[in-house]
Design an enzyme around this catalytic site. Structure first.
Site, short mmCIF file in Angstrom:
data_model
loop_
_atom_site.label_atom_id
_atom_site.label_comp_id
_atom_site.label_asym_id
_atom_site.label_seq_id
_atom_site.Cartn_x
_atom_site.Cartn_y
_atom_site.Cartn_z
N ALA A 1 -9.14 -88.04 23.34
CA ALA A 1 -10.36 -87.62 22.64
C ALA A 1 -10.85 -88.73 21.71
O ALA A 1 -12.06 -89.00 21.64
CB ALA A 1 -10.12 -86.34 21.86
N GLU B 1 -11.68 -85.48 14.22
CA GLU B 1 -10.87 -85.47 15.44
C GLU B 1 -9.44 -85.95 15.14
O GLU B 1 -8.47 -85.42 15.68
CB GLU B 1 -11.50 -86.35 16.51
N GLU C 1 -2.67 -80.41 15.57
CA GLU C 1 -2.09 -80.04 16.85
C GLU C 1 -0.66 -80.57 16.99
O GLU C 1 0.22 -79.86 17.47
CB GLU C 1 -2.95 -80.56 18.00
#
Length: 119
Positions: A28, A67, A74
């Protein structure tokens, strides 16, 4: 005083290491960095003004920063609870939603900057 300076140097080293880890391992971040480079190139090509550059740089920084934080959330969630868990999924979805807010904001900034040049 020298301990303070050494501590700041170490902090910078860790920050740069983190930057390179993100760019080397996270799809990403890599994708968003490529998109950012495209818009930087477009900015040079269309010769956008200083305010537009400032807004564009802020939008790019916003998306990449959020991000990066999403990636950290995460990774922590996966470390704490590697198997699927409803509450962990909820936390990860919220972090992903933050990225969506940032991306939509950056998109709006891009429309405001580039629509006069492209129409």
């Amino acid at each position: 005083m020298s301990g303070f300076i050494i501590g700041r140097i170490k902090s910078i080293r860790y920050a740069v290491k983190g930057l390179f880890l993100l760019l080397a391992t996270e799809n990403a971040i890599i994708t968003q960095s490529v998109i950012a480079l495209i818009f930087v190139g477009l900015g040079f090509y269309l010769d956008i003004d200083r305010v537009d550059w400032a807004l564009q740089i802020l939008a790019i920084g916003l998306v990449l920063s959020i991000e990066s934080l999403n990636t950290a959330v995460e990774k922590v969630c996966d470390f704490i609870h590697p198997e699927h868990h409803e509450k962990i999924g909820f936390i990860k979805d919220i972090a992903s939603g933050a990225v969506t807010f940032a991306a939509l904001t950056a998109f709006a900034v891009a429309v405001l900057i580039y629509s006069p040049y492209l129409m």
